[in-house]
Design an enzyme around this catalytic site. Structure first.
Site, PDB file in Angstrom:
ATOM      1  N   ASP A   1     -10.982   4.553  -2.398  1.00 54.23           N
ATOM      2  CA  ASP A   1     -10.890   4.020  -1.029  1.00 54.23           C
ATOM      3  C   ASP A   1     -11.349   2.566  -0.953  1.00 54.23           C
ATOM      4  O   ASP A   1     -11.872   2.124   0.068  1.00 54.23           O
ATOM      5  CB  ASP A   1     -11.715   4.874  -0.049  1.00 54.23           C
ATOM      6  CG  ASP A   1     -11.418   6.356  -0.172  1.00 54.23           C
ATOM      7  OD1 ASP A   1     -10.225   6.706  -0.112  1.00 54.23           O
ATOM      8  OD2 ASP A   1     -12.360   7.149  -0.340  1.00 54.23           O
TER       9      ASP A   1
ATOM     10  N   HIS B   1      -2.781   5.885  -0.451  1.00 55.57           N
ATOM     11  CA  HIS B   1      -2.723   4.430  -0.330  1.00 55.57           C
ATOM     12  C   HIS B   1      -2.070   4.090   1.002  1.00 55.57           C
ATOM     13  O   HIS B   1      -1.066   4.694   1.376  1.00 55.57           O
ATOM     14  CB  HIS B   1      -1.892   3.811  -1.460  1.00 55.57           C
ATOM     15  CG  HIS B   1      -2.583   3.805  -2.780  1.00 55.57           C
ATOM     16  ND1 HIS B   1      -1.972   3.360  -3.937  1.00 55.57           N
ATOM     17  CD2 HIS B   1      -3.823   4.171  -3.145  1.00 55.57           C
ATOM     18  CE1 HIS B   1      -2.816   3.467  -4.944  1.00 55.57           C
ATOM     19  NE2 HIS B   1      -3.941   3.962  -4.485  1.00 55.57           N
TER      20      HIS B   1
END
Length: 430
Positions: free
Chosen positions: A13, A41
């Site tokens: 992340d 993503h």
């Protein structure tokens, strides 16, 4: 000209999507080399948001070949759904734009069921997986009983391989009190999905070797973060694959010399999803503030991320285990307005100061962060596109991070928009 490997340098992340998209525009080929659809993503292109979890980021770029390597575990049903969802956003994916390694392992419904059972049966043994079958699929790969993409092309062989697979899984399921899997039904499911997967199958190692020899730019796109690496992460609170940069070679079928420049993606603070040690975690109002500003919720699961100060000791460790040449520092703007900011430089364990996170699970839980405190800044960094637009104290913070981790900043991101990026060094020009 170098090929480039992008790896998350923390627990995932880190903002890889934006950086990968920026690099993908310059690449001829974009390769996923590990993991599955357990890591999301987010790409923002011309105001449109694309959310990917299995497909390489290159699929949204015309003229770029996207490749799913042999190191990835592929859920064929999710793949079909993700392709269809992108199609609704105007992204057309064909065998001319996407290739999948014929020797990649498949994630099956029984893997998802086993993953879910393990995560919910006993809260004290929970790892914090996404329950999408990633780990069990890798177990079958290592156990030499996996069903692979190429097996979908041979119905007779597929039946024999399912029989071998279920000899293991049904024995396990009987012991766990779970209903056994019917082999004929599983074969029917796989043969039904096969025509939608096989057109993308290819001998990926040969395809990539040809591209390399032709001088085409290859971008290796890592998922998750190196601190979740099954060997070098916070074991057992890790994923089931190797994430460090060396896996780009193994997971795509190329030799180590093909890797080139290693770019580590680093968030200006630290986050983690799920269980496991987190030395700099903030459970107070500051942690909440960082999480709210940074919109720290998982793309795949929607789970709230744990937040904390920047941990230079952990990133320094990743710089070494992945051979990182430079970093892309993201989300600097989230720290705007803090009067003071802390950076973890090492840990205190049993009265000793250590410069890395130990391998022992017990020690990882006991370490205490050693902090240095620097002044924050009250001007905004959001949207800055040059060093001259950054507050002096923000630059000082970035420089201190470089000193502590032993790697320089190649790119600096100041917002989710792809153009809000300060370029120091283009990895493809190394």
């Amino acid at each position: 000209m170098a090929n480039v490997v992008v790896v998350g340098a923390q627990w995932g992340d880190e903002g890889k999507g934006k950086i990968v998209d920026w690099l993908a525009e310059q690449a001829d080929v974009v390769v996923r080399f590990q993991g599955g659809h357990n890591a999301g993503h987010t790409l923002v292109i011309d105001g449109t948001t694309y959310k990917l979890s299995l497909l390489p980021s290159g699929v949204v770029r015309g003229g770029t070949l996207s490749v799913i390597g042999n190191g990835v575990v592929v859920d064929p049903w999710h793949l079909v759904d993700e392709i269809a969802r992108l199609g609704q956003q105007g992204v057309t994916i064909t065998p001319e734009t996407l290739r999948i390694a014929d020797n990649a392992t498949l994630i099956l419904p029984l893997h998802r069921e086993l993953d879910h059972f393990r995560e919910t049966a006993n809260a004290t043994l929970r790892i914090g997986t996404t329950k999408r079958g990633i780990g069990p699929a890798y177990e079958d790969k290592v156990g030499r009983r996996a069903i692979r993409v190429v097996d979908l092309a041979d119905a007779d062989l597929l039946g024999a391989k399912i029989e071998r697979l279920l000899a293991h899984h049904n024995a396990l399921r009987r012991g766990l009190g779970i209903e056994e899997v019917d082999g004929a039904a599983l074969k029917t499911e796989l043969l039904a999905i096969a025509p939608r997967i096989l057109p993308f199958a290819d001998t990926v190692w040969a395809l990539l070797d040809e591209a390399r020899r032709a001088g085409r730019r290859i971008l290796f796109e890592g998922a998750q973060g190196a601190l979740l690496d099954v060997d070098h992460g916070t074991y057992p609170y890790v994923t089931s694959s190797n994430i460090v940069a060396a896996q780009a070679a193994t997971g795509s079928g190329l030799g180590p010399s093909a890797i080139g420049y290693v770019l580590g993606i680093v968030k200006a603070y630290t986050t983690r999803v799920g269980e496991g040690p987190f030395p700099t975690e903030l459970t107070d109002a500051i942690g909440e503030k960082i999480g709210e500003r940074g919109r720290e919720f998982g793309v795949v699961t929607g789970r709230k991320r744990r937040c904390g100060w920047f941990d230079a000791a952990l990133v320094r460790q990743t710089v070494r285990t992945s051979g990182i040449d430079g970093i892309a520092l993201t989300k600097l703007d989230i720290l705007d307005g803090f009067e003071t900011i802390k950076i973890c430089t090492g840990y205190r364990l049993d009265g000793r100061i250590i410069d890395h996170l130990p391998a022992s699970q017990a020690d990882q839980a006991r370490v205490e962060p050693v902090y240095e405190t620097i002044d924050g800044w009250f001007e905004t960094t959001a949207g800055a596109r040059s060093w001259a637009e950054l507050p002096a104290q923000a630059i000082k913070y970035v420089r201190r991070i470089e000193e502590l981790i032993g790697a320089t900043v190649a790119l600096l991101s100041t917002s989710p928009e792809r153009d809000d990026t300060i370029l120091v060094h283009n990895p493809f020009e190394d």
